[in-house]
Design a protein around this motif. Structure first.
Motif, PDB file in Angstrom:
ATOM      1  N   SER A  87      37.083  29.061  40.666  1.00  0.00           N
ATOM      2  CA  SER A  87      36.414  29.501  39.430  1.00  0.00           C
ATOM      3  C   SER A  87      35.946  30.948  39.458  1.00  0.00           C
ATOM      4  O   SER A  87      35.634  31.499  38.415  1.00  0.00           O
ATOM      5  CB  SER A  87      35.191  28.653  39.118  1.00  0.00           C
ATOM      6  N   ALA A  88      35.814  31.524  40.650  1.00  0.00           N
ATOM      7  CA  ALA A  88      35.357  32.913  40.727  1.00  0.00           C
ATOM      8  C   ALA A  88      36.258  33.669  41.705  1.00  0.00           C
ATOM      9  O   ALA A  88      35.817  34.118  42.759  1.00  0.00           O
ATOM     10  CB  ALA A  88      33.897  32.974  41.177  1.00  0.00           C
ATOM     11  N   TRP A 132      35.196  36.909  43.421  1.00  0.00           N
ATOM     12  CA  TRP A 132      34.072  36.978  44.364  1.00  0.00           C
ATOM     13  C   TRP A 132      34.597  37.196  45.783  1.00  0.00           C
ATOM     14  O   TRP A 132      35.554  36.566  46.208  1.00  0.00           O
ATOM     15  CB  TRP A 132      33.240  35.690  44.307  1.00  0.00           C
ATOM     16  N   THR A 185      28.256  36.789  40.445  1.00  0.00           N
ATOM     17  CA  THR A 185      28.673  35.429  40.104  1.00  0.00           C
ATOM     18  C   THR A 185      27.442  34.539  40.189  1.00  0.00           C
ATOM     19  O   THR A 185      26.613  34.706  41.091  1.00  0.00           O
ATOM     20  CB  THR A 185      29.754  34.957  41.102  1.00  0.00           C
ATOM     21  N   VAL A 192      30.285  35.797  35.777  1.00  0.00           N
ATOM     22  CA  VAL A 192      31.102  34.609  36.046  1.00  0.00           C
ATOM     23  C   VAL A 192      30.165  33.453  36.370  1.00  0.00           C
ATOM     24  O   VAL A 192      29.286  33.570  37.234  1.00  0.00           O
ATOM     25  CB  VAL A 192      32.071  34.861  37.222  1.00  0.00           C
ATOM     26  N   VAL A 227      29.741  29.459  37.568  1.00  0.00           N
ATOM     27  CA  VAL A 227      30.437  28.396  38.302  1.00  0.00           C
ATOM     28  C   VAL A 227      29.595  27.126  38.208  1.00  0.00           C
ATOM     29  O   VAL A 227      28.470  27.080  38.712  1.00  0.00           O
ATOM     30  CB  VAL A 227      30.620  28.805  39.785  1.00  0.00           C
TER      31      VAL A 227
END
Ligand code: ATR
Length: 276
Positions: free
Chosen positions: A112-113, A116, A212, A235, A237
């Protein structure tokens, strides 16, 4: 027929059967995965008798994660790091214990990131309970140079720092906001922000523009923390992905197929969480 289960006390709320049941059907496996209520005083005997019960293994939820860790013959490094286990299986007659929450969190973060980077900047965790321990371990394994742990009870954050060493910095809860200002990732590991608990008082405004934000809470799916993060263009998560991904290693061990976390499966869980 291969049998597995999830044990806890209480256990009615568990969504694990939904996940494993979906995969059993999808991969056409002759297996079952059920919920079993096991009292705390019976849990050690229960996990020592998996074979007699015809179980290949089980997942373990609250409040049994420490008890099964102690009862196991072989403790995987993931469980050893946290002092608790959520996944058990039999291998050559011996009871193995692992903690797949760390894997679940890290895998979901990766998906999802993707931007990162572990090595770029410090990470800050809010909370110092069992969930935080697993995530600290994951961060250190991933190569994060400094993991800050802010907790209401400072002594628990200090205990985590003692356990994992100098790359972990304990912090008072009131210092979290300030300490987050140069962090690349903030993770809420407390239960704050859940429908029935109080709000998490954290303002994402202090974070760098490319930070994030992750939450382990998944009811509601979009916590106030994640809503704030998205509104700022960061972002976000969510906690549901961790739940989905933590189920993968257990399924693979018991049923011999590494299952995929798909949008389809996620949609089923989302519908359940939202009561649709
Ligand atoms: P888990 O093992 O699931 O992480 P836990 O061990 O009960 O659960 O930890 C819950 C975390 O949420 C702890 O960090 C706890 O802080 P304390 O160690 O001070 O108890 C944190 N927490 C719970 N309620 C809180 C609140 N109202 N304000 C701040 N932190 C809270």
């Amino acid at each position: 027929m291969i049998k597995a289960a999830v044990i806890g006390w209480p256990i009615e709320h568990s969504r694990s059967p939904m996940i494993h049941g979906y995969w059993l059907k999808k991969y056409g496996i002759d297996g079952s995965y059920t919920k079993m209520a096991v009292k705390p005083e019976e849990v050690a005997a229960f996990v020592r008798s998996l074979a007699e019960r015809g179980l290949a293994g089980c997942n373990v939820t609250l409040p049994h994660k420490e008890a099964v860790f102690k009862a196991a013959d072989v403790r995987e490094p993931s469980a050893e790091a946290v002092g608790a286990a959520n996944t058990l299986w039999l291998e050559n007659g011996r009871l193995h214990a692992a903690n797949t929450d760390t894997y679940g969190f890290m895998r979901h973060l990766e998906v999802s990131a993707p931007a990162w980077r572990a090595k770029d900047r410090p990470v800050i965790l809010l909370g110092a309970g069992g969930a935080a321990r697993g995530i600290v371990y994951g961060m250190l394994e991933a190569g994060v140079g400094e993991v800050r742990v802010a907790n209401r009870t400072l002594a628990r954050a200090e205990e985590i720092a003692r356990h994992f060493g100098a790359r972990v910095k304990p912090l008072a809860w009131s210092d979290a906001q300030r300490a987050a200002s140069d962090c690349g990732l903030v993770v809420n590991t407390t239960s704050l922000g859940m429908a029935k608990t109080g709000p998490l008082d954290f303002d994402v405004g202090c974070l760098p523009n490319d930070a994030t934000v992750a939450d382990i809470v998944y009811v509601p799916l979009e916590t106030d923390l994640l809503r704030q993060a998205r509104a700022r263009g960061l972002v976000a998560v969510d906690g549901l992905g961790m739940l989905l991904h933590q189920a993968v290693p257990g399924f693979a061990k018991w049923f011999g197929v590494t299952p995929e976390v798909t949008d389809d499966l996620r949609d089923i869980l989302v519908a359940d969480i939202e009561g649709r």
